[in-house]
Write a protein that holds these residues in place. Structure first.
Motif, PDB file in Angstrom:
ATOM      1  N   ALA A  92       0.871  -1.194  -0.041  1.00  0.00           N
ATOM      2  CA  ALA A  92      -0.023   0.157   0.107  1.00  0.00           C
ATOM      3  C   ALA A  92       0.855   1.194   0.067  1.00  0.00           C
ATOM      4  N   TRP A  93       1.955   1.365   0.842  1.00  0.00           N
ATOM      5  CA  TRP A  93       2.809   2.473   0.904  1.00  0.00           C
ATOM      6  C   TRP A  93       3.411   2.830  -0.660  1.00  0.00           C
ATOM      7  N   ARG A  94       3.957   1.650  -1.140  1.00  0.00           N
ATOM      8  CA  ARG A  94       4.441   1.762  -2.651  1.00  0.00           C
ATOM      9  C   ARG A  94       3.679   2.232  -3.441  1.00  0.00           C
ATOM     10  N   ARG A  95       2.174   1.874  -3.311  1.00  0.00           N
ATOM     11  CA  ARG A  95       1.327   2.356  -4.491  1.00  0.00           C
ATOM     12  C   ARG A  95       1.041   3.962  -4.157  1.00  0.00           C
ATOM     13  N   MET A  96       1.120   4.421  -2.921  1.00  0.00           N
ATOM     14  CA  MET A  96       0.729   5.758  -2.569  1.00  0.00           C
ATOM     15  C   MET A  96       1.952   6.616  -3.005  1.00  0.00           C
ATOM     16  N   ARG A  97       2.934   5.981  -2.772  1.00  0.00           N
ATOM     17  CA  ARG A  97       4.438   6.729  -3.221  1.00  0.00           C
ATOM     18  C   ARG A  97       4.381   7.125  -4.698  1.00  0.00           C
ATOM     19  N   THR A 108      -8.903  13.254  -6.208  1.00  0.00           N
ATOM     20  CA  THR A 108      -8.347  12.137  -6.447  1.00  0.00           C
ATOM     21  C   THR A 108      -7.287  11.441  -5.529  1.00  0.00           C
ATOM     22  N   PHE A 109      -6.043  12.153  -5.349  1.00  0.00           N
ATOM     23  CA  PHE A 109      -5.104  11.601  -4.207  1.00  0.00           C
ATOM     24  C   PHE A 109      -5.768  11.267  -2.939  1.00  0.00           C
ATOM     25  N   LEU A 110      -6.861  12.139  -2.345  1.00  0.00           N
ATOM     26  CA  LEU A 110      -7.362  12.092  -1.054  1.00  0.00           C
ATOM     27  C   LEU A 110      -8.180  10.664  -1.117  1.00  0.00           C
ATOM     28  N   ARG A 111      -9.057  10.732  -2.260  1.00  0.00           N
ATOM     29  CA  ARG A 111      -9.721   9.173  -2.337  1.00  0.00           C
ATOM     30  C   ARG A 111      -9.060   8.262  -2.351  1.00  0.00           C
ATOM     31  N   ALA A 112      -7.721   8.128  -3.026  1.00  0.00           N
ATOM     32  CA  ALA A 112      -6.879   7.002  -2.870  1.00  0.00           C
ATOM     33  C   ALA A 112      -6.274   6.762  -1.740  1.00  0.00           C
ATOM     34  N   LEU A 113      -5.986   7.777  -0.814  1.00  0.00           N
ATOM     35  CA  LEU A 113      -5.388   7.669   0.305  1.00  0.00           C
ATOM     36  C   LEU A 113      -6.544   6.867   1.379  1.00  0.00           C
ATOM     37  N   ILE A 126     -13.371   6.033   7.869  1.00  0.00           N
ATOM     38  CA  ILE A 126     -12.034   6.893   7.879  1.00  0.00           C
ATOM     39  C   ILE A 126     -12.550   7.837   7.220  1.00  0.00           C
ATOM     40  N   GLY A 127     -12.067   9.182   7.878  1.00  0.00           N
ATOM     41  CA  GLY A 127     -12.130  10.450   7.086  1.00  0.00           C
ATOM     42  C   GLY A 127     -10.916  11.195   7.362  1.00  0.00           C
ATOM     43  N   LEU A 128     -10.988  12.377   6.397  1.00  0.00           N
ATOM     44  CA  LEU A 128      -9.901  13.347   6.460  1.00  0.00           C
ATOM     45  C   LEU A 128     -10.508  14.710   6.989  1.00  0.00           C
ATOM     46  N   TRP A 129      -9.838  15.138   8.248  1.00  0.00           N
ATOM     47  CA  TRP A 129     -10.315  16.266   8.668  1.00  0.00           C
ATOM     48  C   TRP A 129      -9.448  17.417   8.773  1.00  0.00           C
ATOM     49  N   PHE A 130      -9.789  18.705   8.240  1.00  0.00           N
ATOM     50  CA  PHE A 130      -8.759  19.811   8.166  1.00  0.00           C
ATOM     51  C   PHE A 130      -9.348  20.700   9.016  1.00  0.00           C
ATOM     52  N   LEU A 131      -8.286  21.634   9.411  1.00  0.00           N
ATOM     53  CA  LEU A 131      -8.572  22.900  10.232  1.00  0.00           C
ATOM     54  C   LEU A 131      -8.859  24.029   9.501  1.00  0.00           C
ATOM     55  N   GLY A 232       2.751   7.122   8.356  1.00  0.00           N
ATOM     56  CA  GLY A 232       3.344   7.302   7.159  1.00  0.00           C
ATOM     57  C   GLY A 232       2.530   7.889   5.977  1.00  0.00           C
ATOM     58  N   PHE A 233       1.182   7.551   6.006  1.00  0.00           N
ATOM     59  CA  PHE A 233       0.390   7.951   5.066  1.00  0.00           C
ATOM     60  C   PHE A 233      -0.081   9.633   5.451  1.00  0.00           C
ATOM     61  N   SER A 234       0.069   9.847   6.657  1.00  0.00           N
ATOM     62  CA  SER A 234       0.102  11.544   7.140  1.00  0.00           C
ATOM     63  C   SER A 234       1.111  12.081   6.470  1.00  0.00           C
ATOM     64  N   GLY A 235       2.307  11.531   6.608  1.00  0.00           N
ATOM     65  CA  GLY A 235       3.437  12.180   5.910  1.00  0.00           C
ATOM     66  C   GLY A 235       3.197  12.374   4.458  1.00  0.00           C
ATOM     67  N   LEU A 236       2.890  11.267   3.684  1.00  0.00           N
ATOM     68  CA  LEU A 236       2.646  11.151   2.496  1.00  0.00           C
ATOM     69  C   LEU A 236       1.610  12.615   2.040  1.00  0.00           C
ATOM     70  N   LEU A 237       0.703  12.761   3.072  1.00  0.00           N
ATOM     71  CA  LEU A 237      -0.307  13.820   2.854  1.00  0.00           C
ATOM     72  C   LEU A 237       0.198  14.960   2.950  1.00  0.00           C
ATOM     73  N   SER A 238       1.212  15.131   3.832  1.00  0.00           N
ATOM     74  CA  SER A 238       1.821  16.526   4.005  1.00  0.00           C
ATOM     75  C   SER A 238       2.633  17.005   2.737  1.00  0.00           C
ATOM     76  N   GLN A 239       3.358  16.011   2.437  1.00  0.00           N
ATOM     77  CA  GLN A 239       4.089  15.985   1.040  1.00  0.00           C
ATOM     78  C   GLN A 239       3.212  16.227   0.054  1.00  0.00           C
ATOM     79  N   PHE A 240       2.007  15.797  -0.241  1.00  0.00           N
ATOM     80  CA  PHE A 240       1.183  16.062  -1.507  1.00  0.00           C
ATOM     81  C   PHE A 240       0.793  17.612  -1.208  1.00  0.00           C
ATOM     82  N   SER A 241       0.350  18.008   0.062  1.00  0.00           N
ATOM     83  CA  SER A 241      -0.014  19.308   0.419  1.00  0.00           C
ATOM     84  C   SER A 241       1.116  20.347  -0.204  1.00  0.00           C
TER      85      SER A 241
END
Length: 678
Positions: A92-97, A108-113, A126-131, A232-241
């Protein structure tokens, strides 16, 4: 699951079956022994007693062995499941990378995550919450449960939750409704029946921006590898942002440099690629510069917005009329009041006729600008490819010469370039001779413009060149630099400026910590003797090399072989700066590929700062510089509002007429005698 794990598990299970069989054999033998003792009670009673004792000991031993074997099997099965989870998580990590490397849109990226997280954790909630920008409201940006999308939680119940995530970016709880860290979210947890939670903070630029929330309505143990994967997924999301933010900045910069917002036309930079494509195909075309007369009067009487509206109306009318011609017509806007048109597939006569009948005749109309009748005049200059020039730059220069001639002729103000119009070439030859004389007779002067930190303290200066012309007086570089570069005289002129700057750093400024910034041309950097000469200057004048900053234009970074030159300069200890950042923009990736120390925000971006108007590009450039650990200098600061805005956004240094004008060296040195501001 590794082969060793599977093999060990099979061996334990075989051992369990073997022990079971042996115990059964032992039990049968013991039963026979007891039966015999009963039949021969008088003679074998002792055998019965011994057998019963052995059977009891065997049963106890068998129970202990079976218990140990079951324990070992359970451990190996747990290990096998953990290895299986780890393999799935790594996949899963490889696919997200891989997805991160692609230019996906945010949804698209958020849905895949979300889908990948659900697959790894085996959870559907599972949800993605933002301030929000103020950090006071938490909103569900996207969730697997559609009912959660758009749900908002106010800051009143978020304090302890957010504080916990800031202190420890991972929040794990097996009893969410009674967890003190979630005391402000009791209503949400009770309403949704949440029992267990695994939340991981999302950090961008070191600040908490949201969380990935995994919720369970049943008691659940969150494994360590699951927690690690989610972090690790959170780190990828930060990189994507961060990547998304850089792409937005790139897009804004690209659009500003390639697209004129007022007219809706391409800028010259945006038009160059299309024109170069025509030359590469060897396709003949006419390049026409159309000048708008009367625009200055509209600006003065009706205001700048009216002038912009006039340009917009002319551009629309121009596009409408040019559709009558066959072929691919390219239209762009030049600075000030000029438009550029490339028209292929026409003869000189047909184009002349069309310009007279359809383009220049637009000046006969009365234009209504915001309801006010206004008059515009049109002049046109034409150069032909490949007849008049073999490259776009020369072709444009000759079309400009033609339009200048058209302005001086009686109507209809149309001129084609001819060799008799080469006043520019004659001026170039004259200037070249005068520049050589200026070098020999020491007519050049060094000027310095101070650079200040946000507290108003003098931190350094940019070295500027002036020409004390014997007839025309003091000339700025705009009057002769282009000709100096064309003739190659920029090399000795640049060398003189560098000599003077190093002499200052090693002389009058030796006891100070001030730095000097010197512009270096492409031709200088390509000169093999440049590096040797610079090294000799550093040794001769004996000052800290970091106090010398060499400024290069950003477009230089795309020059083949320039990386080695820049690296060699850094090895000498001098610092590098990108001058006029944004105007020569090619791609932000060059800021990562080339090591520089400083970026200078061009005046065109600083001009956008007004008391009642934000400047998002300036904010983005400063943030980008901070993220890449670069010094950021703002050029062209002309008022207090611009200074206050830049200082509030964390600018490192400021330069401009509001702080200090360019001044002779002696005048600048007297600044050092003044006490610093308190």
């Amino acid at each position: 699951m590794t082969p060793d794990t599977a093999g060990q598990l099979n061996r334990l299970r075989k051992e369990q079956r073997r022990n079971s069989v042996l115990f059964r054999v032992f039990a049968v033998g013991s039963g026979i022994a007891i039966l015999a003792s009963l039949l021969f009670e008088r003679h074998l009673s002792w055998l019965m007693a011994i057998t019963i004792m052995v059977m009891l000991m065997g049963a106890l031993l068998r129970h202990r062995m079976a218990q140990q074997t079951r324990h070992n099997i359970a451990q190996w099965e747990a290990l096998m499941r953990a290895q299986q989870r780890q393999a799935e998580q790594q996949e899963a990590w490889r696919r997200m990378r891989e997805l991160l490397q692609r230019d996906l849109d945010e949804d698209t990226f958020l849905r895949a995550l979300l889908d990948t997280t659900a697959e790894v954790l085996g959870s559907s909630r599972i949800g993605l919450w933002f301030l929000d920008s103020d950090g006071r409201v938490l909103t569900c940006r996207m969730a697997l449960d559609p009912a959660l999308n758009g749900l908002r939680l106010s800051h009143q119940g978020l304090d302890s939750y957010l504080a916990s995530l800031i202190q420890n970016p991972c929040l794990v709880t097996h009893d969410a409704q009674h967890d003190e860290r979630l005391s402000g979210l009791e209503d949400y947890l009770r309403t949704n029946g949440i029992h267990s939670m695994l939340d991981v903070g999302i950090f961008v630029g070191g600040e908490l921006r949201g969380a990935i929330c995994c919720e369970s309505m049943q008691p659940r143990e969150w494994h360590g590898d699951e927690i690690t994967t989610l972090m690790g997924f959170s780190g990828l999301l930060s990189q994507f942002s961060e990547s998304l933010r850089r792409r937005e900045v790139e897009h804004d910069l690209y659009r500003q440099l390639h697209h004129d917002e007022v007219s809706g036309l391409a800028t010259l930079r945006g038009l160059l690629e299309r024109l170069q494509a025509l030359t590469q195909r060897g396709e003949a075309f006419h390049l026409l510069v159309l000048r708008l007369g009367g625009l200055g009067h509209i600006n003065e009487t009706l205001g700048q917005q009216a002038g912009d509206e006039a340009i917009r109306q002319v551009a629309e009318k121009l596009k409408e009329r040019l559709t009558e011609l066959q072929g691919s017509i390219h239209i762009g806007r030049l600075p000030a009041n000029r438009l550029l048109i490339a028209i292929p597939g026409q003869t000189d006569e047909s184009l002349r006729h069309y310009c007279l009948e359809r383009l220049l005749s637009m000046g006969e109309n009365s234009w209504r600008i915001f309801g006010t009748p206004s008059q515009l005049r049109f002049n046109a200059g034409v150069a032909r490819y490949p007849l008049d020039a073999q490259d776009i730059e020369s072709l444009l220069q000759r079309a400009e010469l033609a339009v200048q001639h058209a302005r001086e002729t009686p109507p209809p103000h149309l001129a084609f370039y001819t060799s008799q119009l080469s006043d520019w070439e004659q001026r170039l030859n004259r200037l070249e001779r005068e520049l050589r004389t200026a070098l020999d007779e020491h007519q050049f002067r060094l000027y310095l413009q101070g650079q200040f930190d946000p507290a108003g303290r003098l931190a350094g200066a940019e070295v500027l060149l002036r020409w004390q012309h014997p007839r025309e007086g003091l000339l700025t570089p705009g009057s002769f630099i282009a000709e100096a570069e064309y003739s190659g005289l920029i090399r000795p002129m640049g060398q003189w400026v560098l000599d003077q700057a190093c002499a200052l750093l090693g002389g009058a400024l030796h006891s100070s910590e001030l730095s000097l910034s010197v512009n270096v041309s492409v031709q200088q950097l390509h000169d093999d003797a440049f590096m040797t000469h610079l090294a000799q200057l550093l040794e001769r004048h004996d000052f800290a090399p970091r106090r010398l900053i060499l400024e290069v234009v950003e477009s230089l970074l795309v020059t083949p072989g320039i990386a080695a030159r820049l690296n060699a300069l850094r090895e000498l200890g001098v610092r590098l700066a990108l001058d006029d950042f944004g105007t020569g923009y090619s791609s932000l990736r060059y800021l990562q590929d080339f090591r520089v120390d400083e970026i200078k925000i061009d005046k065109v971006f600083v001009d956008a700062i007004t008391p009642h108007r934000d400047a998002p590009l300036v904010r983005s450039i400063i943030a980008l510089g901070k993220a890449l650990e670069l010094r950021v200098v703002a050029e062209g600061v002309e008022n207090a509002a611009q200074q206050d805005y830049l200082c509030a956004r964390g600018i490192d240094f400021l330069q401009g007429y509001y702080l200090a004008r360019p001044e002779p060296v002696d005048t600048f040195l007297r600044r050092l005698e003044q006490p610093p501001p308190k």
